[in-house]
Design a protein around this motif. Structure first.
Motif, short mmCIF file in Angstrom:
data_model
loop_
_atom_site.label_atom_id
_atom_site.label_comp_id
_atom_site.label_asym_id
_atom_site.label_seq_id
_atom_site.Cartn_x
_atom_site.Cartn_y
_atom_site.Cartn_z
N GLY A 12 -0.58 -0.94 -2.53
CA GLY A 12 -0.15 -0.72 -1.15
C GLY A 12 -0.89 -1.57 -0.15
N VAL A 13 -2.14 -1.93 -0.47
CA VAL A 13 -2.94 -2.74 0.45
C VAL A 13 -2.26 -4.09 0.68
N PHE A 14 -1.83 -4.71 -0.41
CA PHE A 14 -1.20 -6.03 -0.31
C PHE A 14 0.17 -5.94 0.38
N THR A 15 0.90 -4.87 0.06
CA THR A 15 2.21 -4.69 0.70
C THR A 15 2.05 -4.61 2.22
N ASP A 16 1.09 -3.80 2.67
CA ASP A 16 0.88 -3.64 4.11
C ASP A 16 0.43 -4.94 4.77
N LEU A 17 -0.48 -5.66 4.08
CA LEU A 17 -0.98 -6.91 4.66
C LEU A 17 0.13 -7.95 4.80
N ILE A 18 1.01 -8.03 3.79
CA ILE A 18 2.10 -9.01 3.83
C ILE A 18 3.13 -8.62 4.89
N LEU A 19 3.42 -7.32 4.99
CA LEU A 19 4.39 -6.86 5.99
C LEU A 19 3.91 -7.15 7.41
N GLU A 20 2.60 -7.18 7.60
CA GLU A 20 2.05 -7.49 8.93
C GLU A 20 2.39 -8.91 9.36
N GLU A 21 2.65 -9.81 8.38
CA GLU A 21 2.96 -11.20 8.69
C GLU A 21 4.44 -11.43 9.00
N ILE A 22 5.29 -10.45 8.65
CA ILE A 22 6.73 -10.61 8.85
C ILE A 22 7.09 -10.87 10.32
N PRO A 23 6.54 -10.12 11.28
CA PRO A 23 6.88 -10.40 12.68
C PRO A 23 6.59 -11.85 13.10
N GLU A 24 5.51 -12.44 12.54
CA GLU A 24 5.20 -13.84 12.86
C GLU A 24 6.29 -14.77 12.34
#
Length: 637
Positions: A411-423
Motif C-alpha cells: 500500500g505504501v507504493f500504491t499511495d506514493l505513485i497515486l500522489e504523482e498522478i495529479p502532476e
C-alpha cells in the motif's frame, strides 16, 4: 507467487510473430499487385492484368510455414448482406436513374457493372423493386468466410482472381466469362481477402502486406475497412506509376491521404514508390525537359531512373514538402534519405533495361528486413528482460518473511505513485492546451475559405459530364464518395482542411512516437515513469530484494508501453473528430439534396448544398468541430 506465475504464463511465446503491417496505397493501375509479386519473388502469385481490371477490396498478404497457398474470403455478414447490400443497391439504382446518360460515362458503367455482377446482363435497367425480387445469378456462400487452398502458384492465382478483381468496365465481360465463372463474380459482396503463401526466404514471417485500393469504396462496410486498414499500417508506401508522376496529380492526392494515416494511425514511416520506371523513354524525356525547362509552372521529373537521369528528385522534394507541412522539423521520417523509390517489377523479371539491383526491388526488401529487425529486436529485448525478472523473483522471494514484508508495504507504493498522478494530469493538460491557438487560427481560416472550397467542389473546370450523378452520390453517402472518374471526394474533410493545416504540426508533435520536447505525450509519460523510479530508489529498503525494484520498474515500462498503444489507437478518433463533427452538422443538407430529381436537378442540388453549408457555418459549425476535438482530447486524458 500466484501473480508471478500468471504473468510468466501470460508472456507471448510467439512474440516474434506479432504482425508488422506494410500498406501499399495506390490508385487503379498503379501496379501494387505486380510490385508485391516481385517483392515476394512470386511472379504469378497475385493475379495481375494488363487491362483496367483492378483490385476490388483490401487484400492482406502474409507468409506462413505451410506448404500450400491459402485464401480466406470474408463476405459482408448475413445481416449486412441483406441490409448493407440493399442500401447500396438502392443508391446505385438512384444514380442510374438520370436523363443525361452518356456512352462514355465511367460512373454509370461502374454502377452498372456492380448490379450486373450480382443479377446478370441487363439488370442495370431494372427498378430497385424489380431487383429485390430477382434471384442473384452468383453462388453466394452461406458462411461469412470461406477458405480454399492450392499447392501450385498459378492454379491458386487463377482461382483467386474472381474474388479480388473488378472486371474491366470497358470490356465485354459477358463474352469473357463462362456461366460458371459468372456465378463466382460476387466481388461487390466481399468485405476483404486474406491470402497466405508458403514460407518465403525473401520476406520475414510476421510481415503483412496490405494491398489497399487508393480511394476507398462506395459500400459503407468496405470503406470502413479501407480506413481501418490504412490506420493499422506501421509503414505506408504510396504507389504511383511513372506516367502518373509525369502527367497528373494523383500521386499528390494519394500522398496527402497517406499523410492523414500518418497523423491519425499507427504509421511510423512513409515513402513514395514510383512503379513502371522502365516505361520512361529516356530520349523523349530529355527532349521534354529541354523544351519545357523554362516554363514557370513546369515541374521537372527527377529521381526517376537515377542511373540514367542523375537529378535531385522533384518527387523527393514533393514528399519532403508534404512532411514539412505536417510534421515537426526533428521527426524521424523527415530525416530519411530514402523518401522515394523508383522501381520496375517488369524489368525485375525480364531484365531488358535494368539489372535486378537497379529495379530497386532488392532495396525495398532490404528496407523491410531492417524495419522488421529493428521492431523485433526491441520486442525480444523487452520479452527476455521481463521473463528474467519474473524468474529472479521466484528464486529470491521464497521465504514467508519476504512475502509478508512485501505484502505489508504494498500500500505504501500504491499511495506514493497515486500522489504523482495529479502532476501527470497537469502536464498533459498543458500539452493539450498547445492545440488551442492552432485550432482558433484554423477556425478563422476555415470561415474565410469555405466558399472557395465549395466552389471548387461544385463547379468543375473539366466539365460536368456525369458529374451530376457524382454530386448525387456524394449526398447519398453523407459527403463522402469514391469515384473512379473523380477519385475520392470528401466534402467534410475538405471543409475541415484549413483547420487541419493549422493544427497538423502541433498534433504531430504531441502524438509523436519518438522522444521529443515536453510538448509530447511520450515525454510526459517518461517524466512520470522517472518520478516513480525515484520513489522506488528512495524506498529501496521496503522492497525486500533488489530484483523486486527492477521488476517494479519493468512493470512501469509495461504500463507505459500499453498506454502508448492506447494513445495510438485513440489518435485516429481524435484526429478525425473535426470531419466527423462537420458531417453530422451537414446531414440534413445532404439528405435534402439527395432527394432532388427532375429538370435542372444539378443546379438545385448546388443551391441546397451551398445554402446549407452557409447556414451551418453561421451557426458555428467550425467552432463545434474544434470543441469536439477538445472533448476527445479530454477523454484520452
Amino acid at each position: 507467487l500466484f501473480f508471478l506465475r500468471n504473468r510468466l504464463a501470460g508472456l507471448k511465446p510467439d512474440v516474434l510473430k506479432d504482425p508488422i503491417c506494410f500498406g501499399l496505397f495506390g490508385s487503379t493501375g498503379a501496379g501494387k499487385s505486380t510490385l508485391l509479386n516481385a517483392l515476394l519473388e512470386k511472379k504469378y502469385f497475385l493475379p495481375v492484368s494488363g487491362s483496367q481490371a483492378c483490385t476490388s477490396c483490401v487484400v492482406q498478404v502474409n507468409t506462413s510455414r505451410n506448404k500450400y497457398y491459402e485464401a480466406k474470403i470474408y463476405l459482408l455478414n448475413d445481416e449486412a448482406r441483406i441490409i448493407e447490400w440493399k442500401d447500396e443497391l438502392k443508391n446505385l439504382v438512384a444514380l442510374m436513374e438520370t436523363e443525361e446518360d452518356s456512352e462514355q460515362d465511367v460512373e454509370r458503367d461502374e454502377n452498372a457493372l456492380k448490379i450486373c455482377a450480382i443479377y446478370g446482363k441487363g439488370a442495370e435497367k431494372k427498378t430497385y423493386k424489380e431487383l429485390c425480387d430477382m434471384k442473384p445469378i452468383v453462388n453466394i456462400p452461406a458462411s461469412r468466410c470461406f477458405v480454399f487452398k492450392e499447392t501450385q502458384e498459378e492454379a491458386f492465382s487463377k482461382k483467386l482472381e474472381p474474388y479480388i478483381r473488378t472486371p474491366n468496365i470497358n470490356g465485354d465481360t459477358e463474352a469473357e466469362l463462362s456461366k460458371e465463372d459468372q456465378k463466382m463474380q460476387f466481388w461487390p459482396l466481399i468485405k476483404n481477402v486474406e491470402v497466405t503463401l508458403p514460407k518465403s526466404n525473401e520476406i520475414p514471417e510476421g510481415v503483412i502486406f496490405l494491398d489497399i485500393p487508393g480511394t476507398g469504396d462506395f459500400n459503407n462496410k468496405r470503406d470502413m475497412m479501407w480506413k481501418e486498414n490504412i490506420n493499422k499500417c506501421s509503414v505506408i508506401w504510396v504507389v504511383s506509376g511513372i506516367v502518373r508522376i509525369q502527367g497528373d496529380k494523383t500521386h499528390e492526392t494519394l500522398l496527402n491521404e497517406g499523410m492523414k494515416a500518418f497523423q491519425s494511425g499507427m504509421c511510423r514511416d512513409l515513402a513514395l514508390v514510383i512503379t513502371k520506371s522502365d516505361d520512361l523513354d529516356l530520349e523523349e524525356y530529355k527532349r521534354s525537359v529541354a523544351a519545357q525547362e523554362h516554363t514557370s509552372n513546369y515541374m521537372k521529373l527527377i529521381n526517376i531512373l537515377k542511373i540514367h537521369v542523375p537529378l535531385a528528385g522533384d518527387a523527393y522534394n514533393l514528399v519532403a514538402f508534404v512532411l514539412q507541412m505536417k510534421l515537426p522539423s526533428d521527426s524521424e521520417v523527415r530525416q530519411k534519405v530514402d523518401l522515394v523509390y523508383t522501381v520496375s517489377a517488369r524489368d525485375y523479371w525480364q531484365g531488358r533495361k535494368l539489372s535486378k539491383e537497379e529495379t530497386e526491388i532488392p532495396k525495398l526488401r532490404k528496407y523491410i528486413w531492417n524495419f522488421y529487425a529493428s521492431e523485433k529486436k526491441k520486442e525480444l529485448k523487452d520479452y527476455v528482460e521481463e521473463a528474467f525478472l519474473i524468474l529472479s523473483l521466484f528464486e529470491n522471494l521464497q521465504s514467508n518473511q519476504d512475502k509478508e514484508h512485501l505484502h505489508a508495504n504494498k500500500g505504501v507504493f500504491t499511495d506514493l505513485i497515486l500522489e504523482e498522478i495529479p502532476e501527470l494530469d497537469k502536464d498533459i493538460e498543458k500539452c493539450f492546451a498547445l492545440m488551442e491557438t492552432p485550432l482558433e487560427q484554423g477556425i478563422t481560416e476555415a470561415k474565410k475559405s469555405y466558399k472557395k472550397i465549395m466552389n471548387k467542389f461544385l463547379n468543375r473546370d473539366c466539365g460536368y459530364q456525369g458529374y451530376h450523378k457524382t454530386l448525387k452520390a456524394v449526398c447519398l453517402k453523407k459527403g463522402v464518395y469514391t469515384s473512379r472518374k473523380f477519385d475520392r471526394i470528401d466534402v467534410n474533410e475538405a471543409l475541415a482542411q484549413p483547420i487541419y493545416e493549422k493544427i497538423d504540426t502541433m498534433f504531430g508533435n504531441i502524438f509523436r512516437i519518438q522522444f521529443g520536447t515536453r510538448a509530447t505525450l511520450k515525454a510526459n509519460l517518461l517524466e512520470f515513469k522517472s518520478m516513480v523510479q525515484s520513489i522506488m530508489e528512495e524506498k529501496k529498503k521496503l522492497l525486500a530484494k533488489g530484483c523486486l525494484a527492477k521488476f517494479l520498474q519493468q512493470e512501469m515500462d509495461v504500463i507505459i508501453s500499453e498506454t502508448e498503444q492506447l494513445i495510438l489507437q485513440r489518435k485516429a478518433t481524435i484526429y478525425c473528430s473535426l470531419a466527423v463533427s462537420i458531417q453530422r452538422d451537414l446531414l440534413s443538407c445532404y439528405e435534402e439534396a439527395a432527394k432532388i430529381r427532375g429538370p435542372q436537378a444539378y443546379q438545385r442540388m448546388q443551391n441546397v448544398i451551398s445554402q446549407g453549408i452557409k447556414s451551418e457555418v453561421e451557426k458555428g459549425m467550425f467552432e463545434k468541430a474544434a470543441e469536439e476535438m477538445k472533448r476527445e482530447l479530454q477523454k484520452l486524458k
